[in-house]
Write an enzyme that holds these catalytic residues in place. Structure first.
Site, PDB file in Angstrom:
ATOM      1  CB  SER A 109      -1.144   0.072   1.446  1.00  0.00           C
ATOM      2  OG  SER A 109      -1.405   1.410   1.429  1.00  0.00           O
ATOM      3  CB  SER A 110       0.400   4.569  -1.400  1.00  0.00           C
ATOM      4  OG  SER A 110      -0.947   4.901  -0.953  1.00  0.00           O
ATOM      5  CE1 TYR A 138      -3.397  -2.913   5.258  1.00  0.00           C
ATOM      6  CE2 TYR A 138      -2.666  -1.009   4.618  1.00  0.00           C
ATOM      7  CZ  TYR A 138      -3.156  -2.361   4.310  1.00  0.00           C
ATOM      8  OH  TYR A 138      -3.332  -2.714   2.800  1.00  0.00           O
ATOM      9  CE  LYS A 142      -0.298  -5.136   3.964  1.00  0.00           C
ATOM     10  NZ  LYS A 142      -0.346  -6.355   3.023  1.00  0.00           N
ATOM     11  CB  THR A 166      -2.010   4.987  -5.564  1.00  0.00           C
ATOM     12  OG1 THR A 166      -2.399   6.105  -5.035  1.00  0.00           O
ATOM     13  CG2 THR A 166      -2.926   4.514  -7.013  1.00  0.00           C
ATOM     14  CG  HIS A 181     -10.131   2.169   1.407  1.00  0.00           C
ATOM     15  ND1 HIS A 181     -10.072   0.742   1.272  1.00  0.00           N
ATOM     16  CD2 HIS A 181      -9.035   2.370   2.131  1.00  0.00           C
ATOM     17  CE1 HIS A 181      -8.897   0.151   1.872  1.00  0.00           C
ATOM     18  NE2 HIS A 181      -8.232   0.958   2.389  1.00  0.00           N
TER      19      HIS A 181
END
Length: 323
Positions: A109-110, A138, A142, A166, A181
């Site tokens: 994830s970004s 989170y 990652k 992204t 989200h």
């Protein structure tokens, strides 16, 4: 023949990757696809993952399984987010290695990048500053996944790759009114306003933060490109891989602009207001996608077209996804 295990095939990302692999198989690629539901295999259970890997012996593993959510979910369940994601990554990556799997692709994830990093975000910005507090647990998980892949490559000579997408959207997204989200949350809010005849929709925060959005089908295509299923692409990508690679469009919009686009797609004609008491999150998140572009891949799904595609999927599936 290649045996490919897709972890998380029922999620938005895993489902998109599965669809593209099934299309390749139909077109003649000699591949066998392996999947397991959560009920069939709990990826946080080390012994269960060990037994599965030893039995199936896949040639390639695609790790798309993760616990994901928006700002509200990350703030409310930080322990769940860090624990479950760490356990999934540790179990799948280590047990893949123990079963002799030399090729693996994991999805990140970004949010791995620092809150105040220069925009657009380059891959080498990793671990150069403080993370965004609202999703730090989170993000830490990652980052650990990236470092796990790097470490197994260094110590054991594996080819474990990481792609950092992204913000994603598309068919199969989570449209929960609180835990989703920003984009699916907006879709649901505007859709319900239209259904109820409401004249106003309120969005979280100031509406000023800028975000980049990538259609999940683009991510699936990019993931298989980076993985390099055909030998020519695989060899070329191997020469380009350094740690992890960004996947995005290189274009961002403000949350207010996004809300206005969603309103047009849904057909909402009322007022859009802000709730400044709710958090904004990171001011801007835009990926530098130069490395992936240099390898020969760019996103192709236009945002407005992708939003319409997503809304049509939501309409067709709303009974099944209603919470």
């Amino acid at each position: 023949m290649q045996k490919i295990y897709i972890a998380g095939h029922r999620g938005m990302v895993g489902g998109a990757i599965l669809r593209q692999l099934e299309a390749r198989r139909t077109a003649g690629d000699d591949i066998t696809l392996i999947t397991r539901t959560h009920a069939e295999l709990d990826l946080t259970d080390q012994a269960a993952v060990h037994g599965f890997m030893q039995t199936e012996k896949p040639d390639i593993v695609i790790l798309a399984a993760a616990k994901v959510g928006g700002i509200h979910a990350n703030n409310t369940y930080p322990a769940d987010f860090i624990y479950e994601n760490l356990m999934i990554e540790c179990n799948v990556i280590h047990q893949a290695y123990a079963a002799g799997v030399t090729r693996l692709l994991q999805l990140g994830s970004s949010c791995i990048y620092p809150r105040s990093v220069a925009q657009p975000m380059k891959e080498d910005a990793l671990l150069t500053g403080v993370l965004e507090p609202t999703n730090e647990p989170y993000a830490v998980a990652k980052i650990a996944g990236i470092k796990l892949c790097e470490s197994y490559n260094r110590q054991h000579g594996t080819d474990y790759r990481s792609v950092m997408p992204t913000n994603l959207y598309g068919p199969g997204d989570n449209f929960h009114p609180e835990n989703s989200h920003v984009l699916p949350a907006l879709f649901r809010r505007f859709h319900e306003a239209v259904q109820a005849g409401g004249g106003e929709v309120q969005i979280w925060g100031s509406g000023k933060p800028r975000r980049e959005f990538l259609h999940v089908d683009d991510l699936a295509e990019a993931s298989l490109f980076v993985l390099g299923l055909d030998r020519e692409t695989y060899n070329a990508n191997t020469q380009s891989m350094l740690s992890h690679i960004n996947v995005g469009t290189g274009v961002d919009v403000s949350i207010m602009e996004l809300a206005q686009m969603v309103a047009r797609v849904v057909g909402f004609q009322g007022r859009i207001t802000n709730d400044p008491s709710k958090p904004d999150g990171t001011p801007r998140k835009l990926m530098d996608v130069g490395r992936l572009a240099g390898m020969g891949w760019r996103a192709s799904v236009d945002l407005e077209k992708g939003l319409l595609d997503t809304y049509n999927w939501f309409i067709d599936n709303q009974d099944a996804i209603r919470h």
